[in-house]
Design an enzyme around this catalytic site. Sequence first.
Site, PDB file in Angstrom:
ATOM      1  N   SER A 197     -70.687  53.926  -1.624  1.00  0.00           N
ATOM      2  CA  SER A 197     -70.585  52.547  -2.128  1.00  0.00           C
ATOM      3  C   SER A 197     -69.975  52.506  -3.534  1.00  0.00           C
ATOM      4  CB  SER A 197     -71.944  51.841  -2.099  1.00  0.00           C
ATOM      5  OG  SER A 197     -72.821  52.359  -3.066  1.00  0.00           O
ATOM      6  N   ASN A 198     -70.249  53.494  -4.357  1.00  0.00           N
ATOM      7  CA  ASN A 198     -69.601  53.526  -5.679  1.00  0.00           C
ATOM      8  C   ASN A 198     -68.105  53.814  -5.545  1.00  0.00           C
ATOM      9  OD1 ASN A 198     -71.560  53.195  -8.066  1.00  0.00           O
ATOM     10  ND2 ASN A 198     -72.699  54.508  -6.650  1.00  0.00           N
ATOM     11  N   ARG A 247     -70.385  79.218  -5.175  1.00  0.00           N
ATOM     12  CA  ARG A 247     -70.068  77.931  -5.792  1.00  0.00           C
ATOM     13  C   ARG A 247     -68.733  77.982  -6.542  1.00  0.00           C
ATOM     14  NH1 ARG A 247     -74.118  75.181 -10.109  1.00  0.00           N
ATOM     15  NH2 ARG A 247     -73.671  77.117 -11.158  1.00  0.00           N
ATOM     16  N   MET A 285     -73.437  65.751  -4.241  1.00  0.00           N
ATOM     17  CA  MET A 285     -74.767  66.352  -4.308  1.00  0.00           C
ATOM     18  C   MET A 285     -74.766  67.830  -4.716  1.00  0.00           C
ATOM     19  SD  MET A 285     -76.572  63.765  -3.848  1.00  0.00           S
ATOM     20  CE  MET A 285     -78.222  64.444  -3.646  1.00  0.00           C
ATOM     21  N   ARG A 286     -73.688  68.281  -5.363  1.00  0.00           N
ATOM     22  CA  ARG A 286     -73.664  69.674  -5.815  1.00  0.00           C
ATOM     23  C   ARG A 286     -73.478  69.738  -7.320  1.00  0.00           C
ATOM     24  NH1 ARG A 286     -73.422  73.249  -1.990  1.00  0.00           N
ATOM     25  NH2 ARG A 286     -72.926  72.442   0.067  1.00  0.00           N
ATOM     26  N   LEU A 306     -71.745  71.271 -10.481  1.00  0.00           N
ATOM     27  CA  LEU A 306     -70.429  71.870 -10.710  1.00  0.00           C
ATOM     28  C   LEU A 306     -70.590  73.187 -11.469  1.00  0.00           C
ATOM     29  CD1 LEU A 306     -68.237  68.817 -11.789  1.00  0.00           C
ATOM     30  CD2 LEU A 306     -68.887  69.579  -9.490  1.00  0.00           C
ATOM     31  N   HIS A 330     -75.746  58.151 -12.415  1.00  0.00           N
ATOM     32  CA  HIS A 330     -77.082  58.649 -12.098  1.00  0.00           C
ATOM     33  C   HIS A 330     -78.062  57.470 -12.088  1.00  0.00           C
ATOM     34  CE1 HIS A 330     -80.347  61.571 -11.989  1.00  0.00           C
ATOM     35  NE2 HIS A 330     -80.971  60.780 -12.851  1.00  0.00           N
ATOM     36  N   ASP A 353     -77.128  66.496 -15.603  1.00  0.00           N
ATOM     37  CA  ASP A 353     -77.339  65.096 -16.017  1.00  0.00           C
ATOM     38  C   ASP A 353     -77.535  64.965 -17.528  1.00  0.00           C
ATOM     39  OD1 ASP A 353     -77.170  64.289 -13.341  1.00  0.00           O
ATOM     40  OD2 ASP A 353     -79.314  64.572 -13.014  1.00  0.00           O
ATOM     41  N   GLU A 406     -75.228  49.613 -10.433  1.00  0.00           N
ATOM     42  CA  GLU A 406     -74.379  50.808 -10.535  1.00  0.00           C
ATOM     43  C   GLU A 406     -72.895  50.480 -10.429  1.00  0.00           C
ATOM     44  OE1 GLU A 406     -75.301  54.303  -8.258  1.00  0.00           O
ATOM     45  OE2 GLU A 406     -77.448  53.920  -8.341  1.00  0.00           O
TER      46      GLU A 406
HETATM   47  C1  GRF Z   1     -76.050  56.537  -6.257  1.00  0.00           C
HETATM   48  O1  GRF Z   1     -77.373  56.078  -6.333  1.00  0.00           O
HETATM   49  C2  GRF Z   1     -75.693  57.335  -7.474  1.00  0.00           C
HETATM   50  O2  GRF Z   1     -76.316  56.869  -8.650  1.00  0.00           O
HETATM   51  C3  GRF Z   1     -76.210  58.712  -7.130  1.00  0.00           C
HETATM   52  O3  GRF Z   1     -75.937  58.850  -5.768  1.00  0.00           O
HETATM   53  C4  GRF Z   1     -75.875  57.568  -5.146  1.00  0.00           C
HETATM   54  C5  GRF Z   1     -74.542  57.462  -4.489  1.00  0.00           C
HETATM   55  O4  GRF Z   1     -74.412  56.286  -3.743  1.00  0.00           O
HETATM   56  N1  GRF Z   1     -75.600  59.713  -7.960  1.00  0.00           N
HETATM   57  P1  GRF Z   1     -73.029  55.939  -3.046  1.00  0.00           P
HETATM   58  O5  GRF Z   1     -72.666  57.137  -2.168  1.00  0.00           O
HETATM   59  O6  GRF Z   1     -72.005  55.713  -4.118  1.00  0.00           O
HETATM   60  O7  GRF Z   1     -73.289  54.709  -2.238  1.00  0.00           O
END
Ligand code: GRF
Length: 201
Positions: A12-13, A64, A89-90, A92, A108, A144, A173
């Site tokens: 979604s972002n 990695r 989800m990894r 870097l 985040h 983070d 976000e």
């Molecule tokens: C979001 O909550 C972002 O803050 C976190 O992972 C999620 C990703 O959401 N890092 P999307 O895949 O962008 O919908």
Amino acid sequence: MKIGILISGRGSNTVALADAVASGEIPGSEVAVVISDQPSAAGLEKAAERGIETLVIEKAGRKRADHDAEIVAALTERGVELVCLAGYMRLLSPEFVRSFPNRIVNIHPSLLPSFPGLNVQQQAIDHGVKFSGCTVHFVNEDLDAGPIILQRVVEVKDDDTADTLASRILEEEHGAYIEAVRRVVSGRLLVEGRRAIYSSE
Ligand code: GRF
């Protein structure tokens, strides 16, 4: 400025950034590629529907550093100058981070430095904080922990679950990420030590 987006899931972002770039909300930018480490990431299809090149680069038992080197090569070949992590989800590798100094950003879903890591909406509820939110920050070699570009705040309600809090944060976000990338691309955001300082004209 060519942008590369790294994802692992929903996207979604990614959609928010891609649509903001397409509508001219982030002047001087282009989304060159969306890369996922997960072939099933829903965000891949959403990017492809918008005419953006997509790649799947799986880790597949490699170290990695080797996986990251392939991603860095794909980004570099396409002239990417700004890397946006959007639900990637990894962690870097240091080599990846050093390839794009102050040119990797992440979003985040907490007000850093509170609650880095995973399952942070539940952590915020369990801790009893009254406000949480989201943070867009530069990525450095620590989790983070890089300079904060901007944050947006949401209230934590007494009856919140991790899911209800996550969706209230997600609403903030998308706008936060667009504004943060706009600031980076504008060239008016300077990093001084821990601080990212933006001078609006
Ligand atoms: C979001 O909550 C972002 O803050 C976190 O992972 C999620 C990703 O959401 N890092 P999307 O895949 O962008 O919908």
